[in-house]
Structure formats: structure tokens, C-alpha cells
Design a protein around this motif. Structure first.
Motif, PDB file in Angstrom:
ATOM      1  N   LEU A 177      45.834 -26.500 -44.052  1.00  0.00           N
ATOM      2  CA  LEU A 177      47.050 -27.295 -43.987  1.00  0.00           C
ATOM      3  C   LEU A 177      48.023 -26.797 -43.075  1.00  0.00           C
ATOM      4  CD1 LEU A 177      47.659 -26.436 -47.876  1.00  0.00           C
ATOM      5  CD2 LEU A 177      46.831 -28.684 -47.175  1.00  0.00           C
ATOM      6  N   ARG A 178      48.634 -27.825 -42.444  1.00  0.00           N
ATOM      7  CA  ARG A 178      49.446 -27.302 -41.410  1.00  0.00           C
ATOM      8  C   ARG A 178      51.133 -27.375 -41.753  1.00  0.00           C
ATOM      9  NH1 ARG A 178      49.797 -30.781 -36.241  1.00  0.00           N
ATOM     10  NH2 ARG A 178      52.077 -30.036 -36.306  1.00  0.00           N
ATOM     11  N   PHE A 179      51.942 -26.724 -41.211  1.00  0.00           N
ATOM     12  CA  PHE A 179      53.348 -26.495 -41.467  1.00  0.00           C
ATOM     13  C   PHE A 179      54.120 -26.358 -40.119  1.00  0.00           C
ATOM     14  CE2 PHE A 179      50.771 -24.674 -44.669  1.00  0.00           C
ATOM     15  CZ  PHE A 179      51.328 -25.170 -45.912  1.00  0.00           C
ATOM     16  N   ASP A 180      55.173 -27.168 -39.874  1.00  0.00           N
ATOM     17  CA  ASP A 180      55.733 -26.777 -38.685  1.00  0.00           C
ATOM     18  C   ASP A 180      56.957 -25.923 -38.978  1.00  0.00           C
ATOM     19  OD1 ASP A 180      54.796 -28.950 -37.403  1.00  0.00           O
ATOM     20  OD2 ASP A 180      55.861 -30.486 -38.435  1.00  0.00           O
ATOM     21  N   MET A 181      56.973 -24.837 -38.266  1.00  0.00           N
ATOM     22  CA  MET A 181      57.823 -23.585 -38.448  1.00  0.00           C
ATOM     23  C   MET A 181      57.620 -22.824 -37.287  1.00  0.00           C
ATOM     24  SD  MET A 181      55.708 -21.331 -41.306  1.00  0.00           S
ATOM     25  CE  MET A 181      55.801 -22.862 -42.595  1.00  0.00           C
ATOM     26  N   ASN A 182      58.586 -21.831 -37.043  1.00  0.00           N
ATOM     27  CA  ASN A 182      58.411 -20.951 -35.904  1.00  0.00           C
ATOM     28  C   ASN A 182      57.886 -19.591 -36.281  1.00  0.00           C
ATOM     29  OD1 ASN A 182      60.088 -19.210 -37.435  1.00  0.00           O
ATOM     30  ND2 ASN A 182      62.127 -20.039 -36.311  1.00  0.00           N
ATOM     31  N   ALA A 183      57.673 -18.776 -35.338  1.00  0.00           N
ATOM     32  CA  ALA A 183      56.751 -17.686 -35.587  1.00  0.00           C
ATOM     33  C   ALA A 183      57.220 -16.752 -36.801  1.00  0.00           C
ATOM     34  CB  ALA A 183      56.580 -16.876 -34.227  1.00  0.00           C
ATOM     35  N   ALA A 184      58.572 -16.362 -36.605  1.00  0.00           N
ATOM     36  CA  ALA A 184      59.060 -15.415 -37.715  1.00  0.00           C
ATOM     37  C   ALA A 184      59.017 -16.165 -39.006  1.00  0.00           C
ATOM     38  CB  ALA A 184      60.650 -15.302 -37.174  1.00  0.00           C
ATOM     39  N   GLY A 208      54.469 -23.415 -32.442  1.00  0.00           N
ATOM     40  CA  GLY A 208      55.335 -23.970 -33.629  1.00  0.00           C
ATOM     41  C   GLY A 208      54.671 -24.449 -34.996  1.00  0.00           C
ATOM     42  N   VAL A 209      53.599 -24.332 -35.057  1.00  0.00           N
ATOM     43  CA  VAL A 209      52.835 -24.871 -36.309  1.00  0.00           C
ATOM     44  C   VAL A 209      52.053 -23.738 -36.994  1.00  0.00           C
ATOM     45  CG1 VAL A 209      51.115 -26.309 -36.915  1.00  0.00           C
ATOM     46  CG2 VAL A 209      52.540 -27.066 -35.071  1.00  0.00           C
ATOM     47  N   ALA A 210      52.299 -23.537 -38.119  1.00  0.00           N
ATOM     48  CA  ALA A 210      51.215 -22.609 -38.861  1.00  0.00           C
ATOM     49  C   ALA A 210      50.267 -23.429 -39.606  1.00  0.00           C
ATOM     50  CB  ALA A 210      52.230 -22.013 -39.935  1.00  0.00           C
ATOM     51  N   TYR A 211      49.036 -22.524 -39.529  1.00  0.00           N
ATOM     52  CA  TYR A 211      47.592 -23.331 -40.159  1.00  0.00           C
ATOM     53  C   TYR A 211      47.141 -22.518 -41.385  1.00  0.00           C
ATOM     54  CZ  TYR A 211      47.805 -26.124 -35.939  1.00  0.00           C
ATOM     55  OH  TYR A 211      48.038 -26.784 -34.938  1.00  0.00           O
TER      56      TYR A 211
END
Length: 349
Positions: A177-184, A208-211
Motif C-alpha cells: 500500500l502507498r500513502f502520500d505523507m511527509n517523513a515526520a 513524500g510517499v510511504a510504502y
């Protein structure tokens, strides 16, 4: 004794007698890894082959020069694999080199490191002694486990000639799954998700994307997908392999640092290009002074290694005097003349 093993042993004995440094080398995929390369090359690939494989016991034993691809191919036929996902770096490393380097891939945080799957190992020390540690079963010996100590030793204690590894069944289902979010936010989510009963097998953040990779029973993976939301990633195996083998854009910086940090820590210097292992491993593209980077890592309980770039400093994070003393004592026990992979793990040793 096997002819190839005898040949390797004789080379070590002769070098020790003349106090000439030796450098163990398999496929050479990790020639970049370590402080320096010194000594006459001993090609470990002459001693190869799978010695035994018991699918029902989840154990495989192979000689040091066996290509990783051979082992993975045999395991795949029985729906099993090596869960630490050792990096291949665009080549086909030998299993001896995989263990000696002790490097793990994206599954490290959920499955464990290379040393966690080493059940036993055979080694030739500088005096030519063929030493056997551990065994070929899940529970082997009590006491100090030297076989696992060899994982990550970079050959400074001796030539790993044979290794027995625990393997596990392949997961029945996998999804990313991928989610758009910043590192923090990604760091916070990774740690929150890790505390929940979710079938997480890998996590990463880049640009800018978490997996998040989910692996396990189909019902568990499906339930987690419904709970977490996010956008499914097509061809997710290619993405995780690009992290495993480090051919992803996140590794393209001319000067790249590998940070080992507490997963919840906030690292203040800019330039983080990739976050892995729920925040415990981060990659920093930075031209900042090495002392500043290492000080920033040390201040939050971590370490910093210069992975790629001009070597105007040590590759590995400096050790404390107490830990250095332990290394020296171990090195002296197995290699009193200091001929084996001299200076590869610790400069000057």
C-alpha cells in the motif's frame, strides 16, 4: 578433506607462515563495503555447492562459494525463502559473502537480520584449523554462539567455508500500500502500525510517499488492507527489489550515508532520501562534514556510516574503546598475525 577446501586451507596456512595479508573474495558484489581492501585475493567460489537441504526441517546447508541464486532457486521449488533478503547489488553474491557482510534487505525489521538465521558455520582460521560452530537444527548448543558472531565479521576472523541457515515458508499472500505523507508523519505511522497486530513485512518512505508491505495469510492481508486504506501498488515486487538491491533512485546520491537510529528519533540534518525498517534505517544524501553527521546521529543514540562517496573519513562509525578492545581480543584469538582481510572491518586491525 575436499580438494577445494584443502586448497583454500593451504593458501591460508602459507600466508600465515609468511605473515602476508589475504583478502577473501566471492563474486565481488561488496568490494565497496569496508574500510579498505588489502592482501592477495583468495577466490572462495572454488568451494561451492549445496551440502544438504531438508524442506521439512526448514534448514539448508551450503558451501561458501555457492551463488545466492542457486540457493534461492532450490528454496523456491519448495515455496521457501531466506527472509532477511540479502542485497545482491546487481550481481550474484556467494552465500559466504552474504553471511560475512551481514547485510539485510527490506524485511529486516519484521523478520530479523542475517545472524538470526545462522544455525551453524564452519570456518578456517589463520592457523589452518577447521572449526565448526553451532549445528544444523533450530536448537544446537548452549553457550557463546560463534557461528552468529561470524555474520557481519567481514572475514576478519577466518574464512567461512560452510553455513547452515534457517529458512521459512513463503507467505501465501502479499500486498503493498502507498500513502502520500511527509517523513515526520510516516515515522509516526510506521511506529503506530508496528505496535498493532498487522502482517507487516516491510516499510519505506521516499519523496513524500510511504510504502507498507503486508505478507501472510490471505485473510490477514485482506483484513489489513481494508483497515489501513491506502492505494495498492502494482508490481510491488519490483519496488521492494529495487530497495533490496539498491538500484532505486533513493540511492543515486554521489555522497550517501547509512544511518542506524532509534525508530522514533528525529534526525535534524536535512537530506534524508529514504527511510526503511520503520525508521531504524535512514539514508542521508549530504555533503555536511562527517563529524557533524556522526555527532547528530550519536546525540540521538545512533550511528552513521559513509556508504558512498569520497573517503575522507572512515566508512563505519567509530567504536568505543571498550567495544574496540573486544574486537581486538577476538581477532587475536583467531588471527594472531592479522593477515585475514586486514583492516576491512576496522581500520588498522
Amino acid at each position: 578433506m575436499d580438494v577445494a577446501l584443502a586448497q583454500l586451507r593451504d593458501c591460508i596456512v602459507a600466508a600465515n607462515a609468511s605473515k602476508s595479508p589475504l583478502r577473501f573474495r566471492g563474486a565481488g558484489t561488496k568490494d565497496f563495503y569496508g574500510e579498505e581492501l588489502r592482501g592477495e585475493i583468495i577466490d572462495t567460489r572454488i568451494y561451492h555447492g549445496i551440502v544438504s537441504y531438508e524442506p521439512t526441517e526448514l534448514v539448508i546447508t551450503a558451501r561458501c562459494g555457492t551463488p545466492l541464486s542457486d540457493i534461492e532457486s532450490v528454496l523456491e521449488q519448495h515455496d521457501q525463502f531466506l527472509p532477511f533478503e540479502g542485497p545482491r547489488f546487481g550481481g550474484d553474491p556467494t552465500i559466504g559473502g552474504v553471511v560475512a557482510a551481514g547485510l539485510s534487505g527490506p524485511r529486516r525489521a519484521s523478520a530479523g537480520a542475517v545472524r538470526d538465521f545462522v544455525l551453524g558455520a564452519n570456518m578456517v582460521d589463520a592457523n589452518g584449523n577447521v572449526l565448526r560452530f553451532g549445528g544444523q537444527v533450530m536448537k544446537n548448543v548452549a553457550g557463546f554462539d560463534v557461528s552468529r558472531l561470524l555474520a557481519g565479521s567481514l572475514g576478519i576472523l577466518g574464512l567461512i567455508t560452510q553455513v547452515s541457515l534457517k529458512v521459512i515458508p513463503m507467505p501465501r499472500a502479499t500486498a503493498t500500500l502507498r500513502f502520500d505523507m511527509n517523513a515526520a508523519i510516516a515515522l509516526d505511522r510506521f511506529n503506530r502500525w508496528s505496535a498493532q497486530p498487522l502482517p507487516i513485512s516491510a516499510s519505506a518512505w521516499h519523496d513524500g510517499v510511504a510504502y507498507l508491505r503486508l505478507s501472510g495469510a490471505a485473510s490477514a492481508v485482506h483484513a489489513a488492507q481494508n483497515s489501513l486504506g491506502g492505494e495498492p501498488v502494482n508490481d510491488d515486487a519490483a519496488f521492494w527489489n529495487s530497495l533490496r538491491d539498491q538500484n532505486h533512485d533513493a540511492f543515486s546520491a554521489a555522497r550517501l550515508w547509512r544511518l542506524s537510529l532509534p525508530s522514533t528519533a528525529t534526525f535534524l540534518l536535512p537530506g534524508i532520501s529514504l527511510i526503511e525498517w520503520a525508521g531504524a534505517q535512514r539514508w542521508l544524501a549530504s555533503d555536511a562534514a562527517p563529524d557533524d553527521i556522526r555527532r547528530a546521529a550519536t546525540d540521538i543514540g545512533g550511528t552513521a556510516a559513509l556508504w558512498r562517496g569520497e573517503r575522507n573519513t572512515l566508512m563505519f562509525h567509530p567504536l568505543s574503546e571498550g567495544v574496540m578492545s573486544l574486537h581486538r581480543n577476538l581477532k587475536h584469538q583467531f588471527d594472531p598475525n592479522g593477515i585475514l582481510n586486514r583492516g576491512r572491518l576496522i581500520a588498522g586491525m
